[in-house]
Motif scaffolding. Structure first.
Motif: not given
Lengths: 225, 280
Positions: A70, A207, A41, A39, A43, A209, A57, A54-55, A74
């Motif tokens: 997404s 980021y 994120q 995942d 910026k 995760s 995969k 935005t988020k 993105v």
């Protein structure tokens, strides 16, 4: 005899020390990753572009398959995601030139300059800052033919055993923004707005995760929709 | 009596073939744009993102229903007024040309009432056209392309608006588009009060829109002060609804300017029609 022992010890010390800063260790870690999904994120603070956080995969499969999924739009840097790893893991493609030691955010790193062997390589020059303690890259300065210079800072967390970062910060050059004439005919636009945009620096922070490493991803997944 | 006369005017509008030309042309145009975007939408997106594509990649569902609706509105806001004028430019002058104005004037309704009833009918027709444009561009495009963030190219650069921040913006832009079309409809009605045939007001209204649009797009300082007073300048206000931060003041000013035009032109039409020598 004492002198010979001292010289031998110094030589051994030098060799051990040199081992800690070789790129091969980092490459070995990268090579342990056959595929991953995570995942992210994103910026982005890019001149002339206004985009919310935005988020998405991201999916990767060695050597160079990369896909972003997404519901949102993105924006990612063109250079420095999967292409850099592909370049690094093939030592035949470049010549290493060890450089100076430098402190990066309190961490001792060694600069290794990579000079591409192929004269037509998209990457013109890569500067890699390798941790002196563990085989992890903490900064890359990538100079490419099409995108100019991209600086990438890395931070690591739970997936550092695979050499996968928890945070990547890209510093990129954004070219002069040319406004299409049809859009420039806006009631609120001014000549000043249209003419002052020159090349500027932008940054994209990603980021990572929930890494899932080496779980297997089908090749067909990476085909264009 | 005013409402009954408005109903009569609406019946007259629905009985004319030209009333359906606008709706038909609008439908065909929107369906063509949707087809073109489905076939080659990525080229259009490339045109928007080309400046940045050397350093950045754009991922996600960019070609979505919201972008298609925005593109349709951008393409049609210039042309839809011409389709509306075909109907509204004929409302008063058509009666004069056919001679039915004499019979209409014998009814127990004032001349002001006649103009108002025609203006109400024109307003309803304009509203139907706007709603139809909104339905086709937004709902049909969403049905085919799905939803997603909207990428807008503004003078300041590229703005990406999240999908959950768009519906209210489209609502306001539709209201502003209606105000713009309403102004054009009232303008043609006012010209119609001066003319004795249908063609004159339609052609003059089209000529005014083209002239004002050209003045508005000319990058010469001599017209800078004049541009604010041209209604065509404010017809493009629907676009700034998709800016961030939301330009409330600019939108209110433009809405008031358009409303001012509507009221002013309606008063002109009433004044002219009340002084018209119908027996002549």
């Amino acid at each position: 005899m004492k002198i010979v022992s001292l010289v031998f010890l110094l030589l051994m010390f030098h060799l051990v020390n040199a081992q800690t800063v070789t790129l091969q260790g980092a490459i070995d870690r990268i090579n342990t990753v056959k595929d991953y999904k995570a995942d992210v994120q994103v910026k982005a603070a890019i001149p002339f572009i206004k985009i919310p956080i935005t988020k998405a995969k991201v999916y990767f499969k060695a050597k160079n398959k990369f896909k972003v999924v997404s519901d949102n739009i993105v924006i990612l840097p063109k250079q420095g995601m999967s292409d850099l790893n592909e370049f690094l893991v093939n030592p035949k493609r470049y010549t290493q030139v060890p450089g100076e030691y430098k402190m990066l955010n309190g961490l001792k790193t060694q600069l290794i300059t990579l000079l591409p062997s192929d004269e037509n390589s998209e990457i013109i020059l890569a500067k890699v800052y390798l941790s002196a303690k563990e085989p992890l890259i903490y900064r890359t300065v990538l100079t490419t033919k099409s995108s100019g210079t991209v600086t990438i800072d890395y931070e690591y967390a739970e997936s550092k055993a695979f050499g996968l970062p928890s945070k990547m910060t890209f510093y990129i050059d954004v070219r002069k923004f040319k406004m299409p004439k049809s859009v420039a005919a806006n009631i609120r636009s001014t000549e000043k707005q249209r003419k002052t945009e020159e090349n500027q620096k932008g940054s994209i922070v990603i980021y990572f995760s929930n890494y899932q490493v080496n779980k297997g991803i089908s090749d067909s997944f990476f085909k264009e929709d | 009596m005013l409402w009954k006369n408005t109903q009569n005017e609406l019946i007259k509008i629905t009985s004319k073939i030209r009333s359906y030309i606008g709706i038909g042309a609008l439908t065909v145009l929107i369906l063509l744009v949707i087809f073109a975007m489905q076939a080659d939408g990525k080229t259009y997106i490339g045109f928007v993102t080309s400046t940045f594509e050397q350093t950045l990649t754009f991922n996600g569902n960019i070609l979505n229903g919201n972008l298609i609706a925005f593109i349709i509105m951008q393409m049609l806001i210039v042309h839809v007024p011409l389709l509306i004028v075909l109907v509204t430019g004929d409302l008063l002058s058509g009666e004069l040309a056919s001679g039915t104005i004499r019979m209409l004037a014998t009814k127990p309704i004032s001349r002001t009432g006649i103009v108002l009833s025609k203006w109400f009918a024109a307003t309803i027709y304009t509203l139907i056209m706007t709603l139809w444009m909104g339905f086709l561009s937004l709902f049909v495009a969403h049905w085919i392309f799905g939803t997603g963030d909207l990428m807008v190219l503004n003078p300041d650069g590229l703005l990406i608006l999240p999908s959950d921040d768009l519906l209210w913006r489209f609502g306001i832009s539709m209201v502003l588009a209606f105000l713009a079309l309403w102004t054009v409809a009232t303008l043609s009605l006012a010209f119609s009060a001066f003319a004795k045939n249908s063609v004159g007001p339609i052609v003059i209204t089209m000529a005014v829109i083209i002239l004002f649009t050209i003045i508005g797009t000319l990058d010469v300082t001599v017209f800078d002060d004049l541009k604010f007073y041209l209604f065509t300048t404010h017809m493009a206000t629907w676009r700034i609804v998709f800016e961030d931060p939301f330009p409330t003041e600019d939108i209110l000013i433009s809405a008031l300017v358009l409303l001012g035009h509507v009221v002013g032109l309606l008063l002109l039409a009433i004044y002219r029609f009340n002084r018209k020598d119908i027996n002549a």
